[in-house]
Design an enzyme around this catalytic site. Structure first.
Site, PDB file in Angstrom:
ATOM      1  N   ASP A 104      47.541  66.453  26.968  1.00  0.00           N
ATOM      2  CA  ASP A 104      46.441  65.505  26.769  1.00  0.00           C
ATOM      3  C   ASP A 104      45.320  65.683  27.801  1.00  0.00           C
ATOM      4  OD1 ASP A 104      44.885  63.024  26.733  1.00  0.00           O
ATOM      5  OD2 ASP A 104      46.483  62.246  25.460  1.00  0.00           O
ATOM      6  N   SER A 136      41.349  63.655  23.594  1.00  0.00           N
ATOM      7  CA  SER A 136      42.452  62.985  22.914  1.00  0.00           C
ATOM      8  C   SER A 136      41.967  62.261  21.659  1.00  0.00           C
ATOM      9  CB  SER A 136      43.160  62.046  23.890  1.00  0.00           C
ATOM     10  OG  SER A 136      44.421  61.670  23.398  1.00  0.00           O
TER      11      SER A 136
END
Length: 558
Positions: free
Chosen positions: A437, A317
């Protein structure tokens, strides 16, 4: 043969009569590199003495090779099965062409009856070995014999000596024939150099290498780029063949038994090659964390200032965003400009006119195409194989829940997938998968670095623990319910802090910036977050230096 036995430490103190008796019973056998002398769980009816060459003792149960030790001239093996009648406890494989002296079971029993002193000597040696085995962990695969092409071979040798604190031996087989060398400088940096003019036959090279690795451990063979019997044999015997600059000779890759590594004639590349050979590769794992991920910039800044090498990066991320930019060659100053620009233009709260928002969201508020184009600019539209530093990026398969690791293809697409917070971004559609994510499965990808063979693992973690969150609540006490984006981000953060407890892999040095007081969307605190990263990294510099310090296996000779 008696003279050869006298040169083996184990037999050195035996009388001439005992040595004569042993010599009459021994048979000489030759094995080429890669040959298996015997395998684990086989019945054993003989023991072996190493006259020349080298072998490694391994266990291969479960399909995983576990290396116990490397043995060179003067050592023996296989005696336990001979003494106890049990099956072989390990597999023995030849590393350097070996001349072995073999003693069969019936001959061994006769010798013990006629010369009890042999039994006493062996019991002492077995006791010594047992103690050493209990104290020492299993070893890793070694790359201590290197066949090198290129005139920068002495530079590589100096860096290996620098990294390990050990002596390095260069055996020149013609590869440095037209190179001017500063031998005094090499000697000052613990590099020994000698030409191999006296080595004319390939078998003589194998014998010389067996002697050298026992004395020096790190041996670089400077070979010619054209085929000769000696250069071919050196490539066969080496653990790895490396080329520093120049064009790759066509014959080398077909001969190199384990690996062929090529680098440019650049100082940074040669230093990294030295760390790769000595298995001291340094990797850093960068956690997710949204706005808090800007602290990673401060970590990079301090590591650069302190000269800490970074050979591999793994990111999730926000960690993927800044890891990708750094791996692509962006400076700390450029990364800071990026963070400031995000704060001004791409803040979830104040910059919605810069996002491609779906008015009727189905799988996410934001399409992500504008973000992808923006990321392409900042990673210079590079693919993974164009990066200056190897990079791994973590995402999550929305359907299966699998951890997906990117290490090839366009970098921007991988970063876009890794930062796709569920509910905020539409899942990235890559190779038939819907990806979200990476923090959902691996917020701090240290285990990924370990799986890729990184031996010195640093981690920068900007995900606060639940205890830190409670402390932040005490600091803020605003009493306001967060908006929908804040709620999603907060829930993700809570989940990630719990995942870390069970998923975080091995770490040598953990850098943990004090960022709990900052929210996941506080993009306006760029400089404060970077400062927190600097402070945390600087605090860990002594621990990092200790981990990077040379650890010689034995004292250097005067």
């Amino acid at each position: 043969m008696k003279h050869n036995l006298r040169n083996i430490p184990f037999f050195r103190d035996l009388s001439d009569g005992v040595l004569d008796a042993i010599s009459r019973r021994l048979q000489r056998e030759h094995y080429h590199k890669g040959a298996v002398i015997f395998s684990e769980d086989e019945p054993g009816d003989c023991m072996y003495l190493i006259e020349t060459g080298q072998v490694k003792i391994v266990s291969e149960k479960g399909g995983i090779e576990r290396i116990y030790s490397y043995l060179g001239p003067g050592n023996f093996f296989g005696e336990m099965a001979l003494l106890t009648g049990d099956r072989r406890s390990a597999t023995v494989r030849v590393v350097i062409d070996a001349e072995l002296l073999v003693l069969r079971k019936h001959d061994f029993e006769d010798l013990l009856q006629q010369h009890p002193s042999i039994a006493l000597l062996m019991s002492r040696e077995l006791s010594r070995r047992l103690g050493r085995t209990q104290q020492m962990p299993a070893e890793r695969e070694e790359f201590n014999i290197v066949a090198a092409l290129g005139t920068a071979t002495p530079t590589l040798a100096r860096y290996i000596a620098q990294v390990t604190g050990e002596e390095v031996y260069i055996l020149d087989l013609g590869g440095l024939a037209n190179t001017t060398l500063d031998r005094q400088m090499l000697a000052r940096t613990r590099v020994h150099f000698v030409t191999g003019d006296d080595i004319t036959e390939p078998e003589a090279l194998a014998e010389r290498l067996g002697q050298l690795v026992e004395q020096y451990y790190w041996v670089l063979i400077a070979i010619t780029p054209y085929e000769t019997p000696l250069s071919i044999k050196a490539a066969e015997l080496a653990d790895v063949v490396v080329q520093i600059g120049g064009r790759e000779p066509g014959w080398v890759k077909t001969i190199a038994s384990k690996a062929f590594w090529g680098v440019e004639v650049e100082d940074k590349a040669i230093r990294r090659l030295a760390r790769r050979i000595t298995q001291r590769i340094v990797g850093i794992a960068l956690s997710s964390g949204n706005a808090r991920g800007m602290a990673h910039i401060g970590v990079f800044k301090v590591l650069e200032e302190e000269g800490v090498p970074i050979d591999v990066i793994a990111g999730t991320s926000a960690g993927a965003v800044f890891g990708a930019m750094y791996a692509a060659g962006r400076s700390v100053e450029e990364m800071t400009d990026f963070a400031v620009n995000v704060q001004r233009q791409y803040n979830f709260l104040t910059g919605f006119r810069y996002w491609d928002v779906r008015l009727m969201p189905r799988s996410g508020l934001i399409k992500g195409e504008m973000v992808l184009n923006y990321l392409r600019k900042w990673v210079m539209d590079k693919t993974f194989d164009q990066l200056e530093i190897p990079l791994y990026i973590v995402a999550t398969d929305l359907i299966s829940g699998e951890e997906i690791v990117f290490d090839r293809g366009p970098v921007a697409e991988a970063v876009r997938a890794s930062m796709s917070v569920i509910g905020i971004f539409e899942p990235a559609h890559v190779a038939g998968r819907f990806l979200i994510d990476g923090g959902s499965v691996n917020p701090v990808p240290t285990q990924l670095l370990a799986d890729k063979g990184v031996s010195i693992i640093l981690a920068s973690n900007v995900i606060p623990s639940l205890e830190d969150r409670l402390h932040r609540r005490e600091l803020k006490r605003e009493g306001k319910l967060p908006n929908v984006v804040g709620i999603v981000m907060g829930a993700m953060e809570i989940m990630e802090s719990e995942i870390i407890k069970s998923r975080m892999g091995p770490v040598d040095v953990l850098i943990q910036p004090d960022i709990a007081r900052y929210g996941t969307l506080e993009y306006d605190k760029v400089y404060e977050l970077i400062q927190r990263g600097e402070e945390a990294a600087r605090e860990q510099i002594p621990a990092i230096r200790q981990r990077l310090a040379p650890h010689p296996r034995k004292p250097l000779r005067e």
